[in-house]
Structures are given as structure tokens and as C-alpha cells.
Design an enzyme around this catalytic site. Structure first.
Site, mmCIF file in Angstrom:
data_model
loop_
_atom_site.group_PDB
_atom_site.id
_atom_site.type_symbol
_atom_site.label_atom_id
_atom_site.label_comp_id
_atom_site.label_asym_id
_atom_site.label_seq_id
_atom_site.Cartn_x
_atom_site.Cartn_y
_atom_site.Cartn_z
ATOM 1 C CG ASP A 42 -5.023 4.579 1.882
ATOM 2 O OD1 ASP A 42 -6.178 4.941 1.575
ATOM 3 O OD2 ASP A 42 -4.651 4.415 3.058
ATOM 4 C CE LYS A 65 -7.957 6.959 4.184
ATOM 5 N NZ LYS A 65 -6.556 6.544 4.178
ATOM 6 C CE LYS A 72 -2.324 1.767 3.715
ATOM 7 N NZ LYS A 72 -2.283 3.241 3.721
HETATM 8 O O1 C5P Z 1 1.447 1.301 10.945
HETATM 9 P P1 C5P Z 1 0.022 0.824 10.889
HETATM 10 O O2 C5P Z 1 -0.088 -0.700 10.830
HETATM 11 O O3 C5P Z 1 -0.843 1.428 11.972
HETATM 12 O O4 C5P Z 1 -0.487 1.370 9.489
HETATM 13 C C1 C5P Z 1 -1.836 1.282 9.097
HETATM 14 C C2 C5P Z 1 -2.001 1.871 7.727
HETATM 15 O O5 C5P Z 1 -3.370 1.871 7.397
HETATM 16 C C3 C5P Z 1 -1.523 3.317 7.606
HETATM 17 O O6 C5P Z 1 -1.012 3.461 6.285
HETATM 18 C C4 C5P Z 1 -2.796 4.126 7.765
HETATM 19 O O7 C5P Z 1 -2.765 5.330 7.045
HETATM 20 C C5 C5P Z 1 -3.820 3.193 7.153
HETATM 21 N N1 C5P Z 1 -5.178 3.405 7.626
HETATM 22 C C6 C5P Z 1 -5.547 3.314 8.955
HETATM 23 N N2 C5P Z 1 -6.844 3.526 9.333
HETATM 24 C C7 C5P Z 1 -7.764 3.821 8.420
HETATM 25 C C8 C5P Z 1 -7.413 3.904 7.072
HETATM 26 C C9 C5P Z 1 -6.090 3.690 6.703
HETATM 27 O O8 C5P Z 1 -4.712 3.021 9.811
HETATM 28 N N3 C5P Z 1 -9.016 3.977 8.781
#
Ligand code: C5P
Length: 231
Positions: free
Chosen positions: A61, A63, A34
């Protein structure tokens, strides 16, 4: 679906060189990446092309949310890049435009219903007369009716959204933390096994892999957990 294909590694790093080093380190252990704002605005869109040419799947991603014509033109360009998933905000005009524009390509559109950092007070301040669960359910139903390909949701929402989404829609869940991993700024977290059991198709994992002393070993542990939960 193969357990390995269900893991999407979030390349939340500041540069293409850092992303390339991580992809090199993970090698064949990871097939799906991603790219979010941070990397996308630091050369990550051409790096997406590099990943696609290396037979990796890419989730952009970004959005998206704008007037329909602008969303459609952007989606057409993302489809040409060969990306597999693209996020848009779950507004009717935006979802319609994105679904129409991705036709004939391999790109699948994922809707973000309500950002997971939002609570009921944030929605009220933005003028919505809905609670978070109400607005998530309403937008998920609209996404289904428009023909959106999937939803990004917290693992906590996955079981309920499975009952709203059509059978072919994919549920993609961030906020995943293997037992013992640091939460970071995530508030509502689930282990990989529990998220799969709740109905998630793909898990997005960033820091528990990127910041692990041995990222490849962290990937293998998560893939093994996905495989055993999916049995
Ligand atoms: O480091 P971590 O595992 O928390 O990363 C989660 C990823 O998912 C990040 O790229 C974050 O931007 C994305 N994300 C999120 N929550 C959302 C949508 C996307 O954590 N609701």
C-alpha cells in the site's frame, strides 16, 4: 474465492521483527498481508520478499503518484518482488503508467480514488470543482477505462462502485470493524458481513486483529463472518 483469501491483514507495526512475530502468531490462519508506509520504510520491502517466499500474498500500500516514467520504473520493481496488489493514486497519467508497467507480471494495480479522510471542503481547498462522491465516481470510471485491476474504497462506496467497475475489477475495503470493536480513527466503518454484502472482494483489517487479546481468534471470527455473508 475462499473466505480466508478475502481477508487482508494490515501489518501496521513499526519493525520487521514485530511483523514477523505477528505473522508467526497467525500462522496458516492468514494468507494475505498488507504492508503500508510504516513497515515499508522500516525494512518492510525485504520482508515482503520473505512473505512471498513463505507463500503469502502481499499487498503493498504505497499509494504511488509521480511522473509516468518514475511510476513505471517503481511498478516494474514491485512486480519483480512478487507482490499481488499495489496501490497508486487515481490520476490518469499515474494509472496509465502503472497498468502498462505491470504487464506480464502477476501484480495487480489498485487505484485510490479519493482518500477517505478527505471531505468536500478538502477537495475545494485543493482546487477541485467536484464533491467527494462525484470525484470518486469519475476516477473509478477512468480506472475502469484504463484497465486498472481494482479500487480501494470505503465499504459505503462499494455498492455504487460495483455498478461503475468492470466485472473483473476487485474492490478492496478498509475501515472494517467487527461488531463491538474499537473504531479508532476510522469514521465510516462497516462490519465484515455488511462490507461483503455491499460488494467488497477483499477486506483490509488492522487494529481489530493486531490489538486483539487473541489475534488468531479475531481472524477466525472475521473469516467465519465473511464465509457466512458470502453464502
Ligand atoms: O487498523 P485499521 O483496520 O483501521 O487499518 C486499516 C488499514 O487500511 C490501515 O493500514 C490504513 O492505512 C488503510 N487504509 C484506510 N483507509 C483508506 C486506505 C487505506 O484505512 N482509505
Amino acid at each position: 474465492m475462499d473466505a480466508r483469501e478475502r481477508l487482508i491483514v494490515a501489518l501496521d507495526v513499526p519493525s520487521v521483527s514485530a511483523a514477523a512475530a505477528m505473522v508467526e502468531k497467525l500462522g496458516p490462519a492468514v494468507s494475505f498481508y498488507k504492508i503500508g508506509y510504516q513497515l515499508a520504510f522500516a525494512g518492510g520491502l525485504s520482508f515482503a520478499d520473505t512473505l512471498v517466499r513463505a507463500d503469502k500474498k502481499v499487498f503493498l500500500d504505497l499509494k504511488l503518484h509521480d511522473i509516468g516514467n518514475t511510476v513505471a520504473k517503481g511498478v516494474e520493481c514491485v512486480a519483480k518482488l512478487g507482490a499481488t496488489f499495489l496501490t497508486v493514486h487515481g490520476y490518469l497519467q499515474t494509472m496509465h503508467a502503472a497498468v502498462d508497467a505491470r504487464k506480464g507480471s502477476g501484480l495487480r494495480i489498485l487505484a485510490v480514488t479519493v482518500l477517505t479522510s478527505y471531505d468536500d471542503a478538502d477537495l475545494a481547498a485543493a482546487g477541485y470543482d467536484f464533491t467527494v462522491p462525484e470525484l470518486v465516481a469519475e476516477r473509478a470510471a477512468q480506472a475502469r477505462d484504463i484497465g486498472v485491476d481494482g479500487l480501494v474504497c470505503s465499504a459505503e462506496e462499494a455498492a455504487n462502485l460495483r455498478t461503475i467497475a468492470s466485472a473483473g475489477m476487485v474492490l478492496v475495503t478498509p475501515g472494517i470493524r467487527p461488531a463491538g470493536a474499537e473504531k479508532g480513527d476510522q469514521k465510516r466503518i462497516m462490519t465484515p458481513a455488511r462490507a461483503i454484502a455491499a460488494g467488497a472482494d477483499h477486506l483490509v483489517v488492522g487494529r481489530p486483529i493486531l490489538e486483539a487479546p487473541d489475534p488468531k481468534a479475531a481472524v477466525e471470527a472475521i473469516v467465519a463472518e465473511i464465509a457466512s455473508a458470502a453464502r
